[in-house]
Scaffold this motif. Structure first.
Motif, PDB file in Angstrom:
ATOM      1  N   ASN A 194       0.853  -1.181   0.000  1.00  0.00           N
ATOM      2  CA  ASN A 194       0.000   0.000   0.000  1.00  0.00           C
ATOM      3  C   ASN A 194       0.898   1.242   0.000  1.00  0.00           C
ATOM      4  O   ASN A 194       1.490   1.596   1.009  1.00  0.00           O
ATOM      5  CB  ASN A 194      -0.895  -0.038   1.250  1.00  0.00           C
ATOM      6  N   ALA A 195       1.004   1.870  -1.180  1.00  0.00           N
ATOM      7  CA  ALA A 195       1.866   3.048  -1.326  1.00  0.00           C
ATOM      8  C   ALA A 195       1.022   4.286  -1.055  1.00  0.00           C
ATOM      9  O   ALA A 195       0.128   4.620  -1.821  1.00  0.00           O
ATOM     10  CB  ALA A 195       2.459   3.088  -2.735  1.00  0.00           C
ATOM     11  N   ASP A 255       4.661   7.460   5.842  1.00  0.00           N
ATOM     12  CA  ASP A 255       5.708   6.445   5.737  1.00  0.00           C
ATOM     13  C   ASP A 255       5.489   5.249   6.656  1.00  0.00           C
ATOM     14  O   ASP A 255       6.441   4.593   7.053  1.00  0.00           O
ATOM     15  CB  ASP A 255       7.091   7.078   5.953  1.00  0.00           C
ATOM     16  N   GLY A 256       4.224   4.995   7.002  1.00  0.00           N
ATOM     17  CA  GLY A 256       3.939   3.831   7.832  1.00  0.00           C
ATOM     18  C   GLY A 256       2.808   4.127   8.800  1.00  0.00           C
ATOM     19  O   GLY A 256       2.157   5.169   8.706  1.00  0.00           O
ATOM     20  N   ILE A 259       3.663   1.718   2.983  1.00  0.00           N
ATOM     21  CA  ILE A 259       4.912   2.462   2.759  1.00  0.00           C
ATOM     22  C   ILE A 259       4.654   3.853   2.195  1.00  0.00           C
ATOM     23  O   ILE A 259       3.589   4.130   1.645  1.00  0.00           O
ATOM     24  CB  ILE A 259       5.839   1.706   1.773  1.00  0.00           C
ATOM     25  N   ASP A 260       5.674   4.692   2.311  1.00  0.00           N
ATOM     26  CA  ASP A 260       5.627   6.017   1.697  1.00  0.00           C
ATOM     27  C   ASP A 260       5.781   5.831   0.188  1.00  0.00           C
ATOM     28  O   ASP A 260       6.820   5.380  -0.287  1.00  0.00           O
ATOM     29  CB  ASP A 260       6.793   6.838   2.266  1.00  0.00           C
ATOM     30  N   ASN A 281      10.362   3.037  -3.691  1.00  0.00           N
ATOM     31  CA  ASN A 281      10.067   2.398  -2.401  1.00  0.00           C
ATOM     32  C   ASN A 281       9.253   1.121  -2.589  1.00  0.00           C
ATOM     33  O   ASN A 281       9.326   0.206  -1.776  1.00  0.00           O
ATOM     34  CB  ASN A 281       9.306   3.368  -1.484  1.00  0.00           C
ATOM     35  N   MET A 282       8.491   1.054  -3.669  1.00  0.00           N
ATOM     36  CA  MET A 282       7.691  -0.153  -3.925  1.00  0.00           C
ATOM     37  C   MET A 282       8.621  -1.329  -4.195  1.00  0.00           C
ATOM     38  O   MET A 282       8.371  -2.453  -3.760  1.00  0.00           O
ATOM     39  CB  MET A 282       6.758   0.075  -5.127  1.00  0.00           C
TER      40      MET A 282
END
Ligand code: UTP
Length: 225
Positions: free
Chosen positions: A137-138, A142-143, A201-202, A208-209
């Motif tokens: 889940n983008a 950041d969390g 995640i951010d 980041n993915m």
């Protein structure tokens, strides 16, 4: 692996720029080299603006939800344009259509489905339905934090949460009027019942993915050690 990626509309459509959509498409394309990938795109600011107008015009919530769903599908269409012939060319409107589409292409992009929830829930149900190995889940945070970090800058971020603990945090924050929770409660319930390994995640940086997929330490992992 079978990967479901939920990309918030506010992330993908930030700055309303084709370049940004291309950056996401590039990473998705890279992920698809070795995996089957389903992308669920959110509505972002545009959906919120349309929904506000709809409410101001006196529409009920489900009607306004349908308007939001329309915007998520428009955003999905733009991502499909950036992926060109690598993605299934249409936006599936339900889970069965998405599964069928995945038999033809390694990348399937969809938006919302029905009123009453957000694309977080769509991505969780889709993960269950296609038996995904991982749900990423983008989003714009950041969390998952113990409380809203905008209100309490010292709030602790969790590296890992059980689905049950995630649900407790969401229920607690939903008690605050107007709170925008990190994940839809329905999504969290589905993640719990099907034990879907999930990363929150951010998503501001599409790379980041890839990090989450490689199991690097990033964001909050739910139900994965
Ligand atoms: P989003 O999933 O984008 O909601 O759907 P969001 O939480 O505002 O997400 P971000 O900011 O992009 O991360 C936008 C709206 O569309 C309707 C809902 O009204 C939702 O708030 N919607 C979306 C549905 O009713 N059903 C769906 O399956 C998806």
């Amino acid at each position: 692996m079978r990967v479901v990626l939920s990309v918030g509309g506010s992330i993908l459509m930030r700055g309303f720029s084709s370049k940004r959509i291309e950056e996401y498409a590039k990473v998705i394309d890279e992920i698809a080299e070795e995996n089957k990938i389903f992308v669920v795109v959110g509505g972002g600011e545009m959906a919120r603006r349309y929904i506000k107008i709809s409410r101001d015009l006196g529409s009920d919530e489900s009607h306004s939800d349908y308007i939001g769903i329309g915007i998520t599908r428009m955003n999905a269409k733009l991502l499909i344009s950036a992926l060109s012939d690598k993605a299934y060319p249409e936006v599936p409107e339900n889970f069965r259509e998405a599964k069928r589409a995945s038999l033809l292409k390694d990348i399937v992009v969809m938006g919302g489905t029905e009123p009453g929830h957000t694309t977080d829930a769509v991505s969780a149900i889709l993960s269950e339905y296609v038996d995904a190995d991982i749900l990423i889940n983008a989003t714009s945070v950041d969390g998952v934090y113990e409380e809203d970090p905008k209100k309490n800058p010292r709030a602790k971020r969790f590296d890992h949460l059980t689905p049950k603990a995630l649900i407790e945090i969401i229920v607690r924050s939903e008690m605050n009027a107007g709170a925008n929770t990190v994940l839809d409660i329905l999504a969290a319930k589905i993640i719990e019942r099907s034990r879907i390994p999930t990363y929150i995640i951010d998503g501001s940086d599409p790379k980041n993915m890839l990090k989450a997929l490689r199991g690097e330490k990033i964001g909050t992992k739910v139900g994965v050690r």
